[in-house]
Design an enzyme around this catalytic site. Structure first.
Site, PDB file in Angstrom:
ATOM      1  N   HIS A  92      68.099   9.384  54.458  1.00 59.12           N
ATOM      2  CA  HIS A  92      69.546   9.420  54.595  1.00 59.12           C
ATOM      3  C   HIS A  92      69.870  10.167  55.894  1.00 59.12           C
ATOM      4  CE1 HIS A  92      73.696  10.706  53.631  1.00 59.12           C
ATOM      5  NE2 HIS A  92      73.710   9.752  52.712  1.00 59.12           N
ATOM      6  N   ASP A  99      64.495  16.093  49.685  1.00 55.91           N
ATOM      7  CA  ASP A  99      65.847  15.669  49.326  1.00 55.91           C
ATOM      8  C   ASP A  99      65.727  14.964  47.978  1.00 55.91           C
ATOM      9  OD1 ASP A  99      68.148  14.178  48.891  1.00 55.91           O
ATOM     10  OD2 ASP A  99      68.191  13.258  50.880  1.00 55.91           O
ATOM     11  N   GLN A 126      68.772  11.698  44.895  1.00 56.20           N
ATOM     12  CA  GLN A 126      68.700  10.452  44.121  1.00 56.20           C
ATOM     13  C   GLN A 126      67.617  10.500  43.056  1.00 56.20           C
ATOM     14  OE1 GLN A 126      70.937   8.163  44.368  1.00 56.20           O
ATOM     15  NE2 GLN A 126      71.937   8.825  46.253  1.00 56.20           N
ATOM     16  N   LYS A 177      76.145  13.854  41.898  1.00 54.04           N
ATOM     17  CA  LYS A 177      75.234  12.765  41.537  1.00 54.04           C
ATOM     18  C   LYS A 177      74.518  13.050  40.218  1.00 54.04           C
ATOM     19  CE  LYS A 177      74.502  11.670  46.423  1.00 54.04           C
ATOM     20  NZ  LYS A 177      75.199  10.391  46.594  1.00 54.04           N
ATOM     21  N   CYS A 189      74.454   5.095  54.787  1.00 48.95           N
ATOM     22  CA  CYS A 189      74.026   6.263  55.575  1.00 48.95           C
ATOM     23  C   CYS A 189      72.526   6.239  55.846  1.00 48.95           C
ATOM     24  CB  CYS A 189      74.429   7.572  54.900  1.00 48.95           C
ATOM     25  SG  CYS A 189      76.193   7.874  54.906  1.00 48.95           S
TER      26      CYS A 189
END
Length: 407
Positions: free
Chosen positions: A124, A201, A204, A227, A365
């Site tokens: 991202h 990261d 997700q 999220k 993104c």
């Protein structure tokens, strides 16, 4: 997860009863943000109605109650990711803020001219741009682990890329545009074999699968509350205590200090050293409630339900004439990016919206990913455990109906 359980769970999310253009909402944009259960909405309302106050700064009852709720949320997060201590949990604005914190603080102290940062080809923008900025400032370089046409990292190139110049490896656990689940343990193992720290990261991943930072032995993770069925504007940076103690503060101000004179400031202990100013108190409390809600269902149960839904959706979408899937990794989370031959993704997204179906269109993104595949963007359907196979059927029918108009 049975149909009865799904129906009960959907009652916890009032927005799912919303109508869009006279159609009942089919919300398939969960990778952008998840909906919030009433259990989260109620604690937000309760905070502002009953004990709204600043934290860490008052001896009065409301401040003490707010502080207790805020710090309890930190303990909830620490338990959720199995941090060794709640001191390793820093509240941030979100994933982007957490990555910027590490990039700035780590780069300020440990990055020098000729050094490099290693990321993956499917990042991202929030895990690209902060590193570009600090590399430019320090005269360092940004290196990239390539991927193949299926959206899978070329792991055979990793040993050579992890050379002496690399000071940190930063990668996404799950690609937001491809759904690929990257081999986190192997990436971490190889980096640590060369004494290179790792940031993940997990924006997700955190809502889809159990994540144990001690078992992974990862040095930093960053994720967003919105999220994970929590509020927007709140996130978490986890860091091993040894690293957080070694890094200089990211911002200066109130609460991150122990003493201040005009000559010198002594910084506060962890975790407050990285939490300058009044924090998002309600957001943290809401995130704690969201995690409690997820725990009440069980991440294992959620993961199984979402995997079944993903499998069903892939099979049904494969029947659509002219469909092209972007990202075909075997190990993947509940994200499907696709194109329909002869149809621009924006046009498809607009016609789906007119049918009450919310998907995401664009580059998500991840412009370098789109450039790799030579496309302007995709349509992306992303699922949560409150979605159903009936909604997948509506998506497939909606795509066919839109394609008939657009082609």
């Amino acid at each position: 997860m049975g149909k009865l359980a799904i129906e009960d769970i959907r009652k916890d999310f009032p927005i799912l009863e919303t109508e869009v253009f006279g159609k009942k909402l089919v919300y398939l944009d969960n990778a952008a943000t998840t909906q919030k259960p009433v259990q989260v909405l109620k604690v937000l309302e309760e905070y502002y109605e009953r004990y709204n106050s600043n934290v860490h700064r008052g001896v009065h009852s409301l401040s003490q109650q707010a502080t207790a709720a805020y710090e309890n949320a930190r303990h909830t997060v620490a338990a959720f990711i199995n941090a060794a201590s709640s001191d390793e949990v820093i509240f941030t604005k979100g994933t982007t803020d957490g990555i910027n914190l590490v990039a700035s603080s780590f780069g300020k102290k440990f990055l020098h001219q000729g050094d490099s940062i290693l990321i993956s080809a499917m990042e991202h923008h929030s895990n690209i741009v902060p590193w570009q900025m600090i590399c430019e400032e320090k005269g360092a370089t940004l290196k990239v682990i390539p991927m193949d046409e299926n959206g899978v990292l070329k792991m055979e190139l990793l040993p050579e890329l992890l050379d002496e110049s690399v000071k940190l490896l930063s990668f996404t656990y799950v690609s937001n545009s491809l759904g690929t689940i990257n081999p986190a343990r192997e990436l971490i193992r190889q980096a640590h074999a060369k004494n290179i720290p790792v940031l993940m990261d997990v924006a997700q991943a955190i809502q889809h699968m159990p994540l144990d930072v001690q078992e992974l032995d990862v040095d930093f993770i960053s994720f967003s509350g919105h999220k994970l069925y929590g509020p927007t504007g709140i996130g978490v940076l986890y860091g091993k205590e040894k690293w957080l103690n070694a890094l200089p503060p990211y911002q200066g101000g109130g609460d991150m200090i122990k003493t201040v004179t005009f000559e010198k400031t002594i910084y506060n202990a962890l975790p407050y050293k990285f939490e300058a100013g009044t924090p998002d108190i309600s957001g943290a409390i809401g995130l704690g409630a969201a995690i409690a809600y997820v725990n009440s269902i069980g991440l294992d149960v959620i993961a199984e339900a979402e995997h079944e839904l993903l499998t069903y959706a892939l099979a049904k979408l494969a029947e659509v004439e002219g469909i092209q899937f972007i990202g075909k990794a075997e190990e993947r989370a509940s994200v499907i990016s696709f194109l329909i031959e002869g149809v621009h993704p924006y046009d498809l997204g607009e016609l789906l919206d007119k049918q009450g179906i919310a998907v995401r269109t664009g580059h998500h993104c991840t412009e370098p990913v789109m450039d790799f595949f030579g496309i302007p963007g995709t349509c992306r359907a992303s699922f949560a455990f409150y979605n159903t196979t009936d909604e997948v059927d509506l998506l497939v029918a909606g795509i066919k109906r839109a394609a008939a108009i657009l082609i």
